[in-house]
Design a protein around this motif. Structure first.
Motif, PDB file in Angstrom:
ATOM      1  N   SER A   1       0.830  -1.216   0.000  1.00 56.09           N
ATOM      2  CA  SER A   1       0.000   0.000   0.000  1.00 56.09           C
ATOM      3  C   SER A   1       0.857   1.257   0.000  1.00 56.09           C
ATOM      4  N   PHE A   2       1.962   1.255   0.744  1.00 57.89           N
ATOM      5  CA  PHE A   2       2.872   2.407   0.710  1.00 57.89           C
ATOM      6  C   PHE A   2       3.461   2.580  -0.689  1.00 57.89           C
ATOM      7  N   THR A   3       3.854   1.467  -1.308  1.00 54.72           N
ATOM      8  CA  THR A   3       4.458   1.538  -2.640  1.00 54.72           C
ATOM      9  C   THR A   3       3.456   2.020  -3.679  1.00 54.72           C
ATOM     10  N   MET A   4       2.240   1.486  -3.639  1.00 56.88           N
ATOM     11  CA  MET A   4       1.218   1.916  -4.594  1.00 56.88           C
ATOM     12  C   MET A   4       0.881   3.395  -4.420  1.00 56.88           C
ATOM     13  N   THR A   5       0.782   3.848  -3.194  1.00 57.63           N
ATOM     14  CA  THR A   5       0.485   5.261  -2.945  1.00 57.63           C
ATOM     15  C   THR A   5       1.619   6.144  -3.436  1.00 57.63           C
ATOM     16  N   ASP A   6       2.871   5.725  -3.198  1.00 60.09           N
ATOM     17  CA  ASP A   6       4.014   6.504  -3.687  1.00 60.09           C
ATOM     18  C   ASP A   6       4.008   6.586  -5.211  1.00 60.09           C
ATOM     19  N   ILE A   7       3.704   5.475  -5.868  1.00 61.61           N
ATOM     20  CA  ILE A   7       3.676   5.467  -7.333  1.00 61.61           C
ATOM     21  C   ILE A   7       2.567   6.377  -7.857  1.00 61.61           C
ATOM     22  N   LEU A   8       1.391   6.288  -7.255  1.00 64.25           N
ATOM     23  CA  LEU A   8       0.263   7.082  -7.737  1.00 64.25           C
ATOM     24  C   LEU A   8       0.423   8.567  -7.446  1.00 64.25           C
ATOM     25  N   VAL A   9       1.117   8.896  -6.375  1.00 64.48           N
ATOM     26  CA  VAL A   9       1.341  10.305  -6.041  1.00 64.48           C
ATOM     27  C   VAL A   9       2.467  10.887  -6.893  1.00 64.48           C
ATOM     28  N   GLY A  10       3.379  10.037  -7.335  1.00 64.59           N
ATOM     29  CA  GLY A  10       4.490  10.507  -8.153  1.00 64.59           C
ATOM     30  C   GLY A  10       5.800  10.584  -7.401  1.00 64.59           C
ATOM     31  N   VAL A  11       5.810  10.129  -6.167  1.00 66.91           N
ATOM     32  CA  VAL A  11       7.050  10.070  -5.394  1.00 66.91           C
ATOM     33  C   VAL A  11       7.750   8.780  -5.791  1.00 66.91           C
ATOM     34  N   TYR A  12       9.066   8.844  -5.979  1.00 70.82           N
ATOM     35  CA  TYR A  12       9.782   7.651  -6.404  1.00 70.82           C
ATOM     36  C   TYR A  12       9.651   6.556  -5.347  1.00 70.82           C
ATOM     37  N   VAL A  13      10.161   6.788  -4.165  1.00 75.39           N
ATOM     38  CA  VAL A  13       9.985   5.875  -3.043  1.00 75.39           C
ATOM     39  C   VAL A  13      10.027   6.711  -1.775  1.00 75.39           C
ATOM     40  N   GLY A  14       8.998   6.582  -0.952  1.00 75.92           N
ATOM     41  CA  GLY A  14       8.944   7.327   0.291  1.00 75.92           C
ATOM     42  C   GLY A  14       9.554   6.552   1.444  1.00 75.92           C
ATOM     43  N   PHE A  15       9.784   7.237   2.545  1.00 81.78           N
ATOM     44  CA  PHE A  15      10.378   6.598   3.718  1.00 81.78           C
ATOM     45  C   PHE A  15       9.543   5.442   4.255  1.00 81.78           C
ATOM     46  N   PRO A  16       8.216   5.582   4.385  1.00 83.10           N
ATOM     47  CA  PRO A  16       7.437   4.447   4.907  1.00 83.10           C
ATOM     48  C   PRO A  16       7.568   3.192   4.038  1.00 83.10           C
ATOM     49  N   GLY A  17       7.615   3.366   2.727  1.00 84.24           N
ATOM     50  CA  GLY A  17       7.780   2.217   1.836  1.00 84.24           C
ATOM     51  C   GLY A  17       9.132   1.549   1.993  1.00 84.24           C
ATOM     52  N   ILE A  18      10.173   2.363   2.126  1.00 83.68           N
ATOM     53  CA  ILE A  18      11.520   1.819   2.334  1.00 83.68           C
ATOM     54  C   ILE A  18      11.584   1.085   3.664  1.00 83.68           C
ATOM     55  N   PHE A  19      11.032   1.698   4.699  1.00 87.20           N
ATOM     56  CA  PHE A  19      11.045   1.078   6.021  1.00 87.20           C
ATOM     57  C   PHE A  19      10.298  -0.256   6.006  1.00 87.20           C
ATOM     58  N   ALA A  20       9.116  -0.279   5.408  1.00 91.57           N
ATOM     59  CA  ALA A  20       8.337  -1.518   5.341  1.00 91.57           C
ATOM     60  C   ALA A  20       9.066  -2.582   4.531  1.00 91.57           C
ATOM     61  N   PHE A  21       9.750  -2.172   3.460  1.00 95.14           N
ATOM     62  CA  PHE A  21      10.513  -3.127   2.655  1.00 95.14           C
ATOM     63  C   PHE A  21      11.611  -3.781   3.468  1.00 95.14           C
ATOM     64  N   PHE A  22      12.360  -2.994   4.227  1.00 95.49           N
ATOM     65  CA  PHE A  22      13.457  -3.570   5.002  1.00 95.49           C
ATOM     66  C   PHE A  22      12.955  -4.419   6.159  1.00 95.49           C
ATOM     67  N   VAL A  23      11.864  -4.030   6.788  1.00 93.35           N
ATOM     68  CA  VAL A  23      11.289  -4.868   7.847  1.00 93.35           C
ATOM     69  C   VAL A  23      10.827  -6.196   7.257  1.00 93.35           C
ATOM     70  N   LEU A  24      10.148  -6.144   6.138  1.00 90.18           N
ATOM     71  CA  LEU A  24       9.659  -7.359   5.490  1.00 90.18           C
ATOM     72  C   LEU A  24      10.811  -8.244   5.032  1.00 90.18           C
ATOM     73  N   THR A  25      11.837  -7.665   4.431  1.00 91.54           N
ATOM     74  CA  THR A  25      12.990  -8.436   3.972  1.00 91.54           C
ATOM     75  C   THR A  25      13.716  -9.083   5.137  1.00 91.54           C
ATOM     76  N   GLU A  26      13.908  -8.329   6.200  1.00 86.05           N
ATOM     77  CA  GLU A  26      14.580  -8.860   7.382  1.00 86.05           C
ATOM     78  C   GLU A  26      13.784 -10.015   7.994  1.00 86.05           C
ATOM     79  N   MET A  27      12.467  -9.869   8.027  1.00 83.63           N
ATOM     80  CA  MET A  27      11.613 -10.900   8.600  1.00 83.63           C
ATOM     81  C   MET A  27      11.638 -12.178   7.762  1.00 83.63           C
TER      82      MET A  27
END
Length: 126
Positions: free
Chosen positions: A92-118
């Protein structure tokens, strides 16, 4: 309990990060930052039932970290719930960033690293 915290400190931090995600949505909901025209992914996920779900999943992980529950497939259920929650919010963070036009926001990066680590931890401990 301290012995269990040393053993399960990874899951303790995942529980705290899940609580932090719920707190993030409580703070952002209060400021009205997720008012996107027609793109309501995060507007749906920051509603009280989803914040309550985040708190419940964080509590399930916290119980595992504190008491090291070993019965009834508790660990696979807990890891599955955490992975599902963080996958949903990462997407959801990634889709919102894409639709808003932001390349990648901090919440998306944070969620990605938490998910990858898990996922890495789950695969390593098997």
């Amino acid at each position: 309990m301290l012995k269990n915290l040393k053993k399960n400190r990874f899951w303790l931090f995942k529980a705290l990060e899940t609580y932090a995600l719920a707190l993030y949505f409580i703070v952002k909901r209060s400021s009205g930052i997720f008012s996107l025209d027609g793109y309501g992914y995060l507007e749906v996920l920051d509603d009280p039932p989803f914040i309550f779900m985040l708190a419940c999943v964080g509590t399930v992980a916290l119980v595992y970290a504190l008491w090291d529950v070993k019965n009834l497939y508790y660990r696979p259920v807990m890891t599955g719930l955490l992975t599902c929650v963080w996958s949903i919010f990462f997407l959801s963070f990634t889709m919102t960033d894409i639709l808003v036009g932001v390349y990648v926001g901090f919440p998306g990066i944070f969620a990605f690293f938490v998910l990858t680590e898990m996922v890495t931890e789950i695969m390593a401990k098997g």
